[in-house]
Motif scaffolding. Structure first.
Motif, mmCIF file in Angstrom:
data_model
loop_
_atom_site.group_PDB
_atom_site.id
_atom_site.type_symbol
_atom_site.label_atom_id
_atom_site.label_comp_id
_atom_site.label_asym_id
_atom_site.label_seq_id
_atom_site.Cartn_x
_atom_site.Cartn_y
_atom_site.Cartn_z
ATOM 1 N N ARG A 29 -77.517 61.465 0.699
ATOM 2 C CA ARG A 29 -78.764 61.607 -0.090
ATOM 3 C C ARG A 29 -79.744 60.494 0.264
ATOM 4 N NH1 ARG A 29 -75.951 63.893 -5.606
ATOM 5 N NH2 ARG A 29 -76.003 66.064 -4.939
ATOM 6 N N GLU A 30 -79.220 59.283 0.460
ATOM 7 C CA GLU A 30 -80.107 58.171 0.836
ATOM 8 C C GLU A 30 -80.761 58.416 2.201
ATOM 9 O OE1 GLU A 30 -77.847 54.622 -1.671
ATOM 10 O OE2 GLU A 30 -77.578 54.701 0.502
ATOM 11 N N ALA A 31 -80.062 59.183 3.056
ATOM 12 C CA ALA A 31 -80.594 59.469 4.396
ATOM 13 C C ALA A 31 -81.447 60.746 4.394
ATOM 14 C CB ALA A 31 -79.439 59.609 5.388
ATOM 15 N N GLY A 32 -81.667 61.315 3.211
ATOM 16 C CA GLY A 32 -82.524 62.499 3.114
ATOM 17 C C GLY A 32 -81.807 63.807 3.433
ATOM 18 N N ILE A 33 -80.481 63.774 3.481
ATOM 19 C CA ILE A 33 -79.711 65.013 3.705
ATOM 20 C C ILE A 33 -79.451 65.655 2.339
ATOM 21 C CG2 ILE A 33 -77.518 65.966 4.561
ATOM 22 C CD1 ILE A 33 -77.347 63.528 6.454
ATOM 23 N N GLU A 34 -79.692 66.937 2.242
ATOM 24 C CA GLU A 34 -79.446 67.636 0.975
ATOM 25 C C GLU A 34 -77.941 67.776 0.750
ATOM 26 O OE1 GLU A 34 -80.357 71.924 -1.186
ATOM 27 O OE2 GLU A 34 -81.025 71.619 0.884
ATOM 28 N N VAL A 35 -77.502 67.515 -0.476
ATOM 29 C CA VAL A 35 -76.083 67.682 -0.821
ATOM 30 C C VAL A 35 -75.989 68.605 -2.030
ATOM 31 C CG1 VAL A 35 -73.912 66.548 -1.420
ATOM 32 C CG2 VAL A 35 -75.607 65.301 -0.069
ATOM 33 N N VAL A 36 -75.168 69.632 -1.915
ATOM 34 C CA VAL A 36 -75.003 70.604 -3.000
ATOM 35 C C VAL A 36 -73.533 70.622 -3.388
ATOM 36 C CG1 VAL A 36 -75.433 73.003 -3.694
ATOM 37 C CG2 VAL A 36 -76.760 72.002 -1.816
ATOM 38 N N GLY A 94 -54.709 66.489 0.788
ATOM 39 C CA GLY A 94 -54.991 65.129 0.318
ATOM 40 C C GLY A 94 -56.388 64.696 0.712
ATOM 41 N N GLU A 95 -57.312 65.658 0.773
ATOM 42 C CA GLU A 95 -58.671 65.363 1.241
ATOM 43 C C GLU A 95 -59.666 66.305 0.560
ATOM 44 O OE1 GLU A 95 -56.450 66.959 3.326
ATOM 45 O OE2 GLU A 95 -55.503 65.267 4.342
ATOM 46 N N ASN A 96 -60.877 65.810 0.355
ATOM 47 C CA ASN A 96 -61.962 66.670 -0.128
ATOM 48 C C ASN A 96 -62.635 67.352 1.058
ATOM 49 O OD1 ASN A 96 -62.519 64.065 -2.424
ATOM 50 N ND2 ASN A 96 -61.845 66.104 -3.032
ATOM 51 N N LEU A 97 -63.435 68.371 0.746
ATOM 52 C CA LEU A 97 -64.036 69.226 1.786
ATOM 53 C C LEU A 97 -65.555 69.161 1.775
ATOM 54 C CD1 LEU A 97 -62.242 72.675 1.386
ATOM 55 C CD2 LEU A 97 -62.024 71.080 3.308
ATOM 56 N N PHE A 98 -66.135 69.171 2.957
ATOM 57 C CA PHE A 98 -67.590 69.339 3.093
ATOM 58 C C PHE A 98 -67.862 70.429 4.121
ATOM 59 C CE2 PHE A 98 -67.658 65.211 1.102
ATOM 60 C CZ PHE A 98 -68.859 65.186 0.405
ATOM 61 N N LEU A 99 -68.734 71.377 3.748
ATOM 62 C CA LEU A 99 -69.187 72.426 4.658
ATOM 63 C C LEU A 99 -70.668 72.167 4.940
ATOM 64 C CD1 LEU A 99 -66.995 73.669 2.549
ATOM 65 C CD2 LEU A 99 -67.637 75.853 3.538
ATOM 66 N N VAL A 100 -71.109 72.469 6.146
ATOM 67 C CA VAL A 100 -72.519 72.298 6.503
ATOM 68 C C VAL A 100 -73.138 73.669 6.733
ATOM 69 C CG1 VAL A 100 -74.155 71.301 8.153
ATOM 70 C CG2 VAL A 100 -72.043 70.057 7.587
ATOM 71 N N PHE A 101 -74.236 73.930 6.016
ATOM 72 C CA PHE A 101 -75.044 75.138 6.242
ATOM 73 C C PHE A 101 -76.485 74.688 6.443
ATOM 74 C CE2 PHE A 101 -71.587 76.946 3.599
ATOM 75 C CZ PHE A 101 -71.268 78.087 4.329
ATOM 76 N N ASP A 102 -77.080 75.057 7.544
ATOM 77 C CA ASP A 102 -78.491 74.745 7.809
ATOM 78 C C ASP A 102 -78.829 73.276 7.548
ATOM 79 O OD1 ASP A 102 -79.002 77.392 8.478
ATOM 80 O OD2 ASP A 102 -79.352 77.944 6.389
ATOM 81 N N ARG A 123 -65.626 61.019 -0.875
ATOM 82 C CA ARG A 123 -66.567 62.109 -1.193
ATOM 83 C C ARG A 123 -67.824 61.530 -1.841
ATOM 84 N NH1 ARG A 123 -67.548 64.903 -5.912
ATOM 85 N NH2 ARG A 123 -67.831 67.175 -5.840
ATOM 86 N N ASN A 124 -67.631 60.654 -2.822
ATOM 87 C CA ASN A 124 -68.765 60.032 -3.505
ATOM 88 C C ASN A 124 -69.579 59.160 -2.544
ATOM 89 O OD1 ASN A 124 -69.563 57.227 -4.919
ATOM 90 N ND2 ASN A 124 -70.076 58.948 -6.249
ATOM 91 N N THR A 125 -68.891 58.473 -1.644
ATOM 92 C CA THR A 125 -69.570 57.626 -0.646
ATOM 93 C C THR A 125 -70.446 58.488 0.256
ATOM 94 O OG1 THR A 125 -67.682 56.112 -0.669
ATOM 95 C CG2 THR A 125 -69.152 55.983 1.243
ATOM 96 N N ILE A 126 -69.899 59.612 0.707
ATOM 97 C CA ILE A 126 -70.646 60.506 1.608
ATOM 98 C C ILE A 126 -71.849 61.104 0.887
ATOM 99 C CG2 ILE A 126 -70.496 62.720 2.849
ATOM 100 C CD1 ILE A 126 -67.522 61.900 3.446
ATOM 101 N N ILE A 127 -71.650 61.542 -0.355
ATOM 102 C CA ILE A 127 -72.764 62.120 -1.121
ATOM 103 C C ILE A 127 -73.891 61.087 -1.246
ATOM 104 C CG2 ILE A 127 -73.463 62.936 -3.427
ATOM 105 C CD1 ILE A 127 -70.649 64.225 -3.667
ATOM 106 N N THR A 128 -73.507 59.853 -1.563
ATOM 107 C CA THR A 128 -74.504 58.786 -1.765
ATOM 108 C C THR A 128 -75.239 58.480 -0.459
ATOM 109 O OG1 THR A 128 -73.073 57.874 -3.475
ATOM 110 C CG2 THR A 128 -74.796 56.414 -2.625
ATOM 111 N N LEU A 129 -74.483 58.259 0.623
ATOM 112 C CA LEU A 129 -75.115 57.901 1.908
ATOM 113 C C LEU A 129 -75.995 59.043 2.417
ATOM 114 C CD1 LEU A 129 -72.140 56.203 3.851
ATOM 115 C CD2 LEU A 129 -74.114 55.066 2.796
#
Ligand code: PMP
Length: 307
Positions: free
Chosen positions: A229-236, A195-203, A221-227
């Protein structure tokens, strides 16, 4: 939820006592899974209680109903108002909301035009995956159950029937002693949690599975992607194989109920240091900062209870 139920619930246009919001045993949804629903959180903020992305959640509720050709008896504005009303009526401030639409009684058979009924329940909910998990993280496993293929059941609808899959994944994980299960899609590639989306961190970059991977396009998930990117973190957004769960530097799951839950191991393999890593912590700070005022609400996501 504990067996301590709140007093009031909204059902078919009226505020009723919890025990009076009943339906017939022959309700279509009970037999065939023909319901759609949402899960929404209300947080305390310095400016008063705020329902997080209420409009976006209820928009998704109506999108789910459209997929299943369910004619909704009330407009979305009525449901938005009902969400506010039922929280206030129960004197809650920190709460989980469950708007729900279901085919009730009338007609037999799969394609019957059974009337749609609606309810909005609310109750207090702490961390969904257990006390302390937002700091400590959980141990997860890959499920022996795959998600349904995209040409079978649409994963993008938040429909009751989809959660048969979620139950198999979550119950298997708990039975084996894990905090949560992660499913592969029918492609064999990563999909999402029960019942959750996934995020993995590489480099230092966030990698999340795409909506084509049999997952619910989560609002968290959409909230995290938006925040991010606004903070300069790359999201793929991309497809990833199972072994990336073992090889990534950090891993977390997210959802309205699970919020942002770090994962410290998968299938007995430690993820990174086994502790929530710096990117996970940063994302948690940005997300929870929306509610203590340290992250500016640039997108109007906080919909005040007393609007
Ligand atoms: N995937 C599934 C299967 C879910 O049930 C949920 C929770 N609604 C999510 C992802 C996360 O979605 P959201 O962030 O919109 O709550």
């Amino acid at each position: 939820m504990s067996t301590q139920y709140p007093e009031w619930i909204w059902h078919n246009g009226q505020i009723k006592r919890w025990q009076d919001a009943t339906t017939h045993v022959m309700s279509h949804a009970l037999h065939y899974g023909s319901s759609v629903f949402e899960g929404i959180r209300c947080y305390e903020t310095p400016n008063g209680p705020a329902i997080f992305r209420l409009s976006d959640h209820n928009k998704r509720l109506y999108a789910s109903a459209k997929i299943y050709d369910m004619p909704m008896p009330y407009g979305v504005d009525v449901i938005n108002a009902a969400c506010r009303e039922v929280i206030k009526k129960n004197n809650l401030t920190r709460a989980y909301l469950r708007p729900f639409a279901y085919r009730g009684l009338g007609g037999f058979g799969l394609s019957a035009d059974t009337p749609v009924e609606m309810s909005v329940a609310t109750w207090f909910m702490g961390p969904y995956l257990g006390e302390g998990v937002l700091d400590a993280g959980i141990d997860a496993c890959v499920s022996s159950w795959q998600r349904f293929a995209p040409n079978t059941i649409p994963a993008g609808a938040k429909a009751g029937g989809n959660y048969l899959s979620g139950q198999l994944i979550a119950r298997e994980a708990r039975r084996l002693g894990f905090g949560e299960g992660i499913a592969l899609a029918s492609t064999g590639l990563l999909s999402e949690g029960a019942g959750e989306n996934l995020f993995l961190v590489f480099d230092g970059a966030l990698h999340t599975t795409p909506v084509s991977a049999a997952l619910l396009n989560g609002i968290t998930r959409n909230t995290i992607i938006t925040l991010a990117r606004e903070a300069g973190i790359e999201v793929v957004e991309r497809d990833m194989p199972r072994e990336y769960l073992y090889l990534c530097d950090e891993l977390f799951m997210c959802g309205t109920a699970a919020e942002i839950t770090p994962i410290r191991s998968v299938d007995g393999r430690q993820v990174g240091t086994g502790q929530p890593g710096p990117v996970t912590r940063h994302v948690q700070e940005m997300f929870f900062g929306l509610f203590d005022g340290t992250t500016p609400d640039r997108h109007g996501w906080l919909e005040m209870l007393d609007a």
